[in-house]
Design an enzyme around this catalytic site. Structure first.
Site, PDB file in Angstrom:
ATOM      1  N   ASP A  23       0.807  -1.220   0.000  1.00 22.49           N
ATOM      2  CA  ASP A  23       0.000   0.000   0.000  1.00 22.49           C
ATOM      3  C   ASP A  23       0.848   1.282   0.000  1.00 22.49           C
ATOM      4  OD1 ASP A  23      -2.337  -1.456   0.021  1.00 22.49           O
ATOM      5  OD2 ASP A  23      -2.310  -1.645   2.206  1.00 22.49           O
ATOM      6  N   HIS A 227      28.079   9.506  -9.402  1.00 26.77           N
ATOM      7  CA  HIS A 227      26.708   9.526  -8.879  1.00 26.77           C
ATOM      8  C   HIS A 227      26.586   8.672  -7.614  1.00 26.77           C
ATOM      9  CE1 HIS A 227      24.786  11.025 -12.892  1.00 26.77           C
ATOM     10  NE2 HIS A 227      25.418  11.965 -12.223  1.00 26.77           N
ATOM     11  N   ASP A 244      27.302  17.055  -3.124  1.00 30.74           N
ATOM     12  CA  ASP A 244      26.546  17.608  -4.257  1.00 30.74           C
ATOM     13  C   ASP A 244      25.086  17.549  -3.841  1.00 30.74           C
ATOM     14  OD1 ASP A 244      25.239  18.163  -6.634  1.00 30.74           O
ATOM     15  OD2 ASP A 244      26.522  16.871  -7.864  1.00 30.74           O
ATOM     16  N   ASP A 255      21.641  23.337  -7.549  1.00 34.52           N
ATOM     17  CA  ASP A 255      22.533  22.192  -7.783  1.00 34.52           C
ATOM     18  C   ASP A 255      23.964  22.631  -7.472  1.00 34.52           C
ATOM     19  OD1 ASP A 255      23.817  19.926  -8.655  1.00 34.52           O
ATOM     20  OD2 ASP A 255      23.325  20.197 -10.775  1.00 34.52           O
ATOM     21  N   HIS A 334      33.091  14.220 -17.343  1.00 33.91           N
ATOM     22  CA  HIS A 334      31.766  14.768 -17.656  1.00 33.91           C
ATOM     23  C   HIS A 334      31.938  16.143 -18.292  1.00 33.91           C
ATOM     24  CE1 HIS A 334      32.128  17.357 -14.081  1.00 33.91           C
ATOM     25  NE2 HIS A 334      32.441  16.291 -13.369  1.00 33.91           N
ATOM     26  N   HIS A 338      25.120  21.936 -17.240  1.00 32.89           N
ATOM     27  CA  HIS A 338      23.832  21.633 -17.872  1.00 32.89           C
ATOM     28  C   HIS A 338      22.867  22.753 -17.531  1.00 32.89           C
ATOM     29  CE1 HIS A 338      22.700  20.411 -13.777  1.00 32.89           C
ATOM     30  NE2 HIS A 338      23.856  19.781 -13.742  1.00 32.89           N
ATOM     31  N   HIS A 345      18.639  18.524 -14.327  1.00 31.69           N
ATOM     32  CA  HIS A 345      19.187  18.552 -15.688  1.00 31.69           C
ATOM     33  C   HIS A 345      18.037  19.062 -16.536  1.00 31.69           C
ATOM     34  CE1 HIS A 345      22.638  15.466 -14.945  1.00 31.69           C
ATOM     35  NE2 HIS A 345      22.670  16.492 -14.120  1.00 31.69           N
ATOM     36  N   GLU A 368      30.475  23.269 -13.424  1.00 36.22           N
ATOM     37  CA  GLU A 368      30.877  22.247 -12.453  1.00 36.22           C
ATOM     38  C   GLU A 368      32.042  21.384 -12.926  1.00 36.22           C
ATOM     39  OE1 GLU A 368      28.097  18.920 -12.033  1.00 36.22           O
ATOM     40  OE2 GLU A 368      26.660  20.004 -13.263  1.00 36.22           O
ATOM     41  N   TYR A 372      38.820  13.682 -10.830  1.00 35.89           N
ATOM     42  CA  TYR A 372      38.581  12.474 -10.034  1.00 35.89           C
ATOM     43  C   TYR A 372      39.709  11.488 -10.347  1.00 35.89           C
ATOM     44  CZ  TYR A 372      34.163  14.895 -10.713  1.00 35.89           C
ATOM     45  OH  TYR A 372      33.202  15.873 -10.820  1.00 35.89           O
ATOM     46  N   ARG A 390      34.952  18.236  -7.048  1.00 42.79           N
ATOM     47  CA  ARG A 390      34.081  18.962  -7.981  1.00 42.79           C
ATOM     48  C   ARG A 390      33.643  20.239  -7.281  1.00 42.79           C
ATOM     49  NH1 ARG A 390      30.908  15.201  -9.312  1.00 42.79           N
ATOM     50  NH2 ARG A 390      29.102  15.492  -7.947  1.00 42.79           N
ATOM     51  N   GLU A 392      30.760  23.221  -7.972  1.00 44.10           N
ATOM     52  CA  GLU A 392      29.608  23.469  -8.853  1.00 44.10           C
ATOM     53  C   GLU A 392      28.803  24.665  -8.358  1.00 44.10           C
ATOM     54  OE1 GLU A 392      26.739  20.223  -8.968  1.00 44.10           O
ATOM     55  OE2 GLU A 392      25.896  21.022 -10.832  1.00 44.10           O
TER      56      GLU A 392
HETATM   57  N1  GLY Z   1      23.677  16.863  -9.149  1.00 47.70           N
HETATM   58  C1  GLY Z   1      23.755  16.362 -10.449  1.00 47.70           C
HETATM   59  C2  GLY Z   1      24.661  17.138 -11.284  1.00 47.70           C
HETATM   60  O1  GLY Z   1      25.488  17.846 -10.769  1.00 47.70           O
HETATM   61  O2  GLY Z   1      24.564  17.149 -12.469  1.00 47.70           O
HETATM   62 MN    MN Z   2      25.339  18.623  -8.838  1.00 47.11          MN
HETATM   63 MN    MN Z   3      24.945  19.625 -11.938  1.00 50.52          MN
END
Ligand code: GLY
Ligand code: MN
Ligand code: MN
Length: 423
Positions: A23, A227, A244, A255, A334, A338, A345, A368, A372, A390, A392
């Site tokens: 449920d 991630h 993050d 973000d 990466h 974005h 995103h 960002e 790594y 990172r 960002e």
């Molecule tokens: N938090 C996801 C990214 O930085 O794209």
């Molecule tokens: Mn992020």
């Molecule tokens: Mn991001």
């Protein structure tokens, strides 16, 4: 509606509840496109926009009022509430959509919807169109063109209005304060999820329950998992921790990523990698202004990071060759960022007429860069291994250049160490 040719219709479906087990359902979150156009946050609804329709241009089908269901699951606006509180011109219970929609779509030449996004909605639309086609002999006129709604709607969402920016500034500021608080309270021996709780507590105490995405809190090697969301390990003296996390405020995301030493002091290697990522981030933010193509910002991050990795002896060779072959991809896998908005995103094309599109005022994006160095990376000296950084921030493009929406979370080594010493 003003962007559509005459005799068009738009159909958009709300999100549905998703079962988790017996449920229990996953927390409901309205579809961003649906919320953008309606502000209506209940599941199982369909929006029809019928420009020029004299009986009403804005029609909602929604869950009907139901005393028993409302005892179990809570308030429903119902059709009357859709008209009263959401300014619909007309509203019906969703159970009546099959009988109503044929008349509403009759005579509309083009039907715009989000093709291919939801198989159930696609097949419902097909069945309504079949009814209309089969009614041709009795005078029904079916749409002759099915149109993709996405380009129109998502281009609108890409450019933020003044009202949207007010919310995004607040979301950015609150999230930045939460990161600063995490720096203040961080101690060796804490668990990653306890630091996560500091962040979500800050959001909740400011009136916002949801994060824009699952928070990443990765100590030591875990910072190298892009991630990582397990967040279940103890934070160790001598390691960095990467957080993050961002709030979702009134359906708008922040973000932010910050990386800082668990014990409050960067080691020389951590500081060298950190300051290189920060240099790349600052160069990329400074390059943001209208007219600059999106890929230029990414390429700049590659140039700064490659040059710095060469100086540190982590890469070896000729700078131009290393940039051309993308040598830094082993450590920076990466892109620079974005679009950001209702989705973390966010929607909106990154290319226009097959070229990377230029930045324009009203767009919001993340900047960002990261490095790594995998714990088992044999290509580099041992002292660098397991360092993940990172940084960002969220950047609004303005007519003059840019505005950083998340600036109050510290970024320099001196500021971070000073804040952590206070804690
Ligand atoms: N938090 C996801 C990214 O930085 O794209
Ligand atoms: Mn992020
Ligand atoms: Mn991001």
């Amino acid at each position: 509606m003003a962007q559509l040719p005459a005799e068009s219709a738009i159909l958009l479906a709300a999100a549905r509840m998703q079962p988790r087990n017996s449920d229990v359902e996953y927390p409901f979150r309205q579809n961003s496109d649906f919320y953008y156009l309606t502000g209506f946050d209940e599941p199982d609804a369909i929006l029809l926009l019928l420009p020029g329709n004299e009986e009403g241009e804005y029609v909602l089908f929604c869950q009907d009022k139901d005393p028993l269901m409302e005892i179990w699951h809570g308030y429903r606006a119902g059709p009357d509430g859709c008209v009263r509180d959401y300014e619909a011109d007309g509203a019906w219970p969703i159970e009546r959509i099959d009988e109503q929609i044929v008349g509403l779509l009759d005579g509309r030449q083009r039907l715009y919807y989000l093709m291919g996004q939801d198989a159930e909605v696609d097949s419902q639309i097909q069945s309504w169109l079949n009814v209309l086609r089969q009614g041709g002999r009795s005078g029904l006129e079916s749409p002759t063109a099915l149109m993709q709604l996405e380009p129109i709607l998502h281009e609108m969402r890409l450019f933020k209005s003044a009202q949207e920016l007010t919310v995004m500034r607040e979301a950015g500021e609150l999230s930045a304060q939460a990161h600063a608080e995490a720096m203040r309270v961080c101690q060796p021996g804490m668990y990653e999820y306890q630091l996560e709780a500091t962040i979500t507590h800050k959001f909740a105490m400011a009136g916002h329950r949801q994060c824009a995405y699952p928070s990443i809190v990765g100590g030591g090697d875990n910072a190298c998992v892009l991630h990582y969301t397990e967040n279940n390990q103890p934070l160790k003296d001598g390691d960095l921790v990467l957080i993050d996390a961002g709030v979702e405020q009134d359906y708008y995301a922040a973000d932010i990523t910050r990386t800082f030493p668990v014990n409050g002091r960067f080691s020389p290697e951590q500081k060298a990698i950190y300051e290189l990522v920060l240099k790349a981030q600052q160069a990329c933010i400074d390059a943001c202004k209208p007219g600059v193509p999106l890929n230029r910002i990414h390429d700049l991050s590659v140039e700064v990071l490659t040059e710095g990795l060469l100086e540190l002896g982590i890469l070896r060779g000729e700078l131009q060759d290393l940039i051309e072959v993308g040598a830094c991809r082993d450590f920076y896998m990466h892109r620079i960022g974005h679009w950001l908005g209702m989705d973390v995103h966010d929607v909106g094309n990154t290319r226009k007429n097959s070229d990377w599109r230029p930045l324009e005022p009203g767009m919001v994006m993340t900047i960002e860069p990261g490095l790594y160095i995998a714990p088992d990376c044999r290509k580099v000296e041992e002292r660098w291994r397991g360092i993940g950084v990172r940084i960002e921030d969220n950047v609004l493009i303005t007519p003059e250049g840019y505005e950083v929406l998340t600036a109050s979370a510290p970024t320099t080594v001196a500021d971070i160490e000073a804040l952590m010493a206070e804690g």
